[in-house]
Write an enzyme that holds these catalytic residues in place. Structure first.
Site, short mmCIF file in Angstrom:
data_model
loop_
_atom_site.label_atom_id
_atom_site.label_comp_id
_atom_site.label_asym_id
_atom_site.label_seq_id
_atom_site.Cartn_x
_atom_site.Cartn_y
_atom_site.Cartn_z
N GLN A 144 5.95 30.61 -31.98
CA GLN A 144 7.18 31.05 -31.31
C GLN A 144 8.45 30.68 -32.06
OE1 GLN A 144 7.51 32.92 -28.66
NE2 GLN A 144 5.50 32.89 -27.71
N CYS B 182 -0.82 34.92 -21.78
CA CYS B 182 -2.22 34.53 -21.94
C CYS B 182 -2.80 33.95 -20.66
CB CYS B 182 -2.33 33.51 -23.06
SG CYS B 182 -1.50 34.08 -24.54
#
Length: 404
Positions: free
Chosen positions: A183, A328
């Site tokens: 990220q 997720c």
């Protein structure tokens, strides 16, 4: 302005058109379609040249040696290769690993697997701000610790850990340090020449590149040894076998090149959008920012709207693509494990929404989104008996609910 509006850039990013163009040049008979491992003809040589150019572009974004970049299928595989690879190679030295409770599932599920194999794992609790500090790591280090895995930018709350300081500590204690940086590429400057990080995982699709391609940085000096998890052909210096996907690799290289050149200006622009959105939704009562207000990437706003069910709010925001929790794990109706680790109560954790902004987000979209959020929260609270009680001054934490 086109609807729906995409505000879920931490789940995935669209491929930048410049990246897509480069990828298309590596697919057909007219393009650079060869196998980079074919050493006997020009098709292979050209493909290998493209792969090595992309390796250099990835290395340049993080100031590493291109020889330290190993291609994988994504950050999940990179996390697996780093953690299992180090654990298995160093099992004779020790079997203790340190990570945090708010890592991505690719790290947590990997360490759980190692626990089943007889390794011992310490899971650090973050502070209320969502940060893992060097002091927390230091307190958990033992003689038999072989690896620390603490992420750079958290995927749910956008907090930024001081990985340089953690790296100084682990290096001084002779312990390897792995960082999940899926990220952070293109959002936070990374200098691996300066940082004492031994392994770092990257993903292309969080940085306007294609899905299905990632990389693992493996330090050469001091040299880090891994046990391969994928065998067959000895590609990537024996660390990761399998025919290299030239088009995806070229896409990742181009995406990281663009990130390097445009990161500073893009982050400034997105910080402005994020601030604009936050100011508008903060006109609502009982809105809480999850994670540190200062040590965070501007692209991520994780907000809890008290007395509103997060799932109901998402259903009300049909024109906005946002998420509760990470992509997720958001299929599960459990409150976010990240927010629970921060000490958020279940009600606040359940009322959280992650808004993530990116390269193609506009001011018009941000204003529209903020307006829609304010309307939806207002409507849902009108239907909430808890909101009425709160407005009447009832302290809900003191109420004992009867089970039916």
């Amino acid at each position: 302005m086109k609807l729906p509006i995409y505000l879920d850039y931490s789940a995935t990013t669209p491929v930048d058109p410049r990246v897509a163009q480069k990828m298309c040049e590596c697919l057909t008979m007219e393009g650079n379609f060869g196998n980079p491992a074919s050493r006997s003809h020009v098709f292979g040589w050209k493909a290998e040249e493209a792969v090595e150019n992309a390796r250099r572009q990835v290395a340049e974004l993080v100031n590493a040696d291109p020889r330290e970049i190993v291609w994988t299928s994504g950050a999940t595989e990179s996390d697996n290769l780093a953690i299992k690879g180090v654990a298995h190679f160093n099992a004779s030295k020790g079997k203790h690993i340190i990570t945090s409770k708010i890592e991505h599932k690719a790290v947590l599920d990997t360490t759980r697997q190692l626990e089943r194999e007889g390794f011992e794992v310490t899971y650090l609790e973050p502070g209320e701000d969502g940060l893992i500090t060097p002091a927390m790591v230091a307190a958990a280090l033992r003689e038999d610790t072989i690896l620390v895995s603490v992420m750079h930018v958290n995927n749910e709350i956008g907090t930024v850990n001081d990985i340089a300081a953690i790296g100084e500590l682990t290096r001084s204690r002779g312990v390897l340090y792995h960082v999940d940086a899926a990220q952070s590429t293109g959002k936070v400057a990374i200098d691996l020449e300066r940082m004492k990080v031994d392994l770092m995982s990257f993903s292309a699709h969080k940085t306007y590149g294609p899905k299905g391609i990632g990389a693992l940085y493996v330090r050469r000096k001091p040299r880090v040894r891994l046990e391969a998890q994928m065998h067959g052909g000895g590609h990537e210096r024996g660390m990761r076998s399998g025919t290299l996907a030239t088009h995806q690799i070229v896409g990742m290289g181009e995406a990281f090149r663009i990130a390097r050149e445009e990161m500073a200006a893009e982050s400034r622009r997105i910080a402005g959008l994020s601030h604009r959105f936050h100011e508008q939704v903060s006109t609502l009562e009982e809105v809480y920012l999850n994670g540190s207000a200062t040590a965070r990437v501007p692209h991520n706003l994780n907000l809890s709207f008290n007395y509103v069910e997060g799932e109901s709010l998402i259903m009300s925001l049909r024109d906005l693509a946002v998420s509760s929790g990470s992509a997720c794990t958001s299929a599960s109706l459990e409150p976010s494990y990240v927010l629970r680790a921060l000490g958020r109560n279940d009600e606040l954790a359940h009322s959280s929404i992650r808004f993530t902004f990116g390269r193609f987000t506009t001011e018009e979209e941000v204003d529209y989104a903020a307006r829609k959020v304010c309307e939806a929260v207002g409507k849902l609270r009108e239907l909430s008996p808890l909101w009425d009680m709160y407005k009447d001054g009832v302290d809900l934490s003191k109420i004992e609910w009867q089970a039916h």
